[in-house]
Scaffold this motif. Sequence first.
Motif: not given
Length: 782
Positions: A278-296
């Motif tokens: 997406g275009r959200e700058h928050a995606l540049a912070v992987p800890a919130s963008a993908v890592l929780p989903e990966l851990e789940r």
Amino acid sequence: MARHASLDSNRLGNHPWQITETGIQPKDYALNASLFAQANGFIGVRGGLEEGLAGHDHEVGCYLNGIYSSEPIAYGESAYGFARNNERIASAPNPAQLQVLIDDVPVDFTVGELLESERSLSWQAGLLTRRMRWRSAAGKTLDISTERLVSLTERRLVALRYTVTAVDFSGTLSLVSVLNSLPPKLQKTDDPRVGAGMSEADIEPIASASSVAEAHLVYRLRSTGFYIASAVHHDLVAVGDVDEHAIVTEHQVGARYNIAVQQGDSVSLDKRVVYAAGREHALAVPASAVLPELERCAVIPFDALKEAQRAELDAFWATSDVRIGGNAPLQQGMRFNLFHLYQSLGRDGFNNIAAKGLTGHGYDGHYFWDTEIYILPFFLFTQPQLAKNLLQYRYNLLDAARRRARDLAIDKGCLFPWRTIGGEECSAYYPAGTAQYHINADVAYAVKQYHQATQDDDFMRDAGVEVVLESARMWMSIGFFNPRRGGQFCINEVTGPDEYTACVNNNFFTNAMARTHLRYAYECALWMQDRFPSEWASLQSRIGLVKTEPAEWEAAAENMYLPVDDATGLHMQDDSFFNKKKWDLASTPADKHPLLLHYHPLVIYRHQVCKQADTVLAMLLLSDQFTLEQKKNNFDYYEAITTHDSTLSACIHSIIAAEVGYQDKALHYFSNVTRMDLDNNHGNTQHGVHTACMGGAWMCVVQGFAGMRVNHGRLHFAPTLPEGMDDYQFHVNYQGSLVKVSVTPEEARYEWVSGPALILSQRTRNITLDSQNPIVSLGLQD
């Protein structure tokens, strides 16, 4: 019909629920990468081998629906209003990339000896599996087995289980698993149907980090501002000692495992990859963008993912399957098509379904009118909520379509783009792109079909009516009441569906569809005013609708000029079409097809020759406006001058052929349509499958052989059974009722499954189906 030599229909087996490749077929590697592709509407992964194949690196691919790069279109000579930029579907890190080494020597299937190899894509399990035995040039034998799925229930997840066994040697076995942000380097071509892929320069690295078990990679597309974040989790099971190393560069993350193996030892690696974009700058912070989903997702057992995948597909097939008896190739082809449609479809209202689905980079991943006319009917009558998402996408693009209308001097309303991803017109060749104004009518037609089939008043109130009205206003800008034709409403300088005839006056299909569109817009205005007066007042204010406009639409519809030849009674494709010389198709060599790759457009445009159904398509979409004799006469004339160089053509000809009694032709066209990609009938499936043709295969059975039409809000059937099929069966979901239709040589059987009572008809016989009268059987001619 097809101008390319068809492949052996048994090349991938004739199993009714899967395709199977035996051995490795290097010459068909790119083709099979399309056929074995997996997707879930958001993620698409081409079906290449995990280890790759030497010389075929450019044929891998992973795509995220709706995520794209952009670049200015370079014109030698530009002009006002030309499309400015092209959008290309973005490449995402390939989740299946995995290298195997024996004592530091990479496994290369182009050398050594392939002793056994079989891989299958199951449409019931949604699983790509492989079993292989390979012996290296040094005489060391490996067994490899894989299972891969793109999850239909966890839509950000790809899961892979990879097992390798040292059959007859001891030594060091290495596995290297990575995510790589750099796109594959595609081979250049002059074929306009083939996409060029992303530029490496467009990728701006943002973050990369890796441990052995877990890694993430984030980059930004400079041209569009999209962030793509991906993360991988590894779980290795091995008997011997393991030396493991993390891999991390700005473009690549992952892990290398060096395992000491003894003869007979097996090593298994589970790989989970998740994506966010997406275009959200928050995606540049992987800890919130993908890592929780990966851990789940990492803790979900692989077998549980497979069970969920199977359950999702069981539910899909329960109402969406088309069963064909007595013809294994057609049955296999039909289910292959429906599976790819289901897995390629965008589901969030902000992305759509591309002409190539999520199986390749063809057409740069663009969405076309294919969606509304060829693909939406399947979903509308089997999975109506998914059809609604496709229409919601058009509503969400309205502002971009309004801006495009102003570029074309259309002062009110909107003009939907001919080809796009994010809403901007991407067609660089306007005669066969922008000039196809019928796109507005196609979208409105789909809205009307949706409302009839679902009675979803809320969608119409909140989105549908606005789409219909805003797209209808365009016709009053580009058309006019022509005094030289007795005041009839004429629409000049347009291109109809036939891309071999461009920029003409009064294309029959365009005018006929515009007439239907304008009438429907008038009806929608009255309906909205009556049913939702406060929302109607708000809509009028928001779009600046003048009170006199609906009456003007009705007047234009009532006075629409539809060109008909006085001498023959045929519906002319346009004002000038019958004044052109007919193309000598009989004398055109097979290697000169498709014509667009071998003749200048002006050569094609000055002839009577059709790339695809145009007037004949109007006979289907507006079926109740033509007599059977008119359909037959027009079919006879236009079929003879149609090349079918477009994969959108044969399905329409099959449907009309079935309606007018040409059963052999109907089956001939249907056979070509149903196995278009499996047999690579157009010679370009290596760049991705043809989703419109896939939707057309469903239409051939339901609207062709079963003769289903919606007239005045009611389902009508006129079933036939061609020779070459023992029987067929499908479900229809209409106005909340689910009905199973079965056709055999003896009868047509209509079975109520669920929902409210439904009245339908077969030819002149009315039928009521409900819980008290759940089954009605009639002879085929009743």
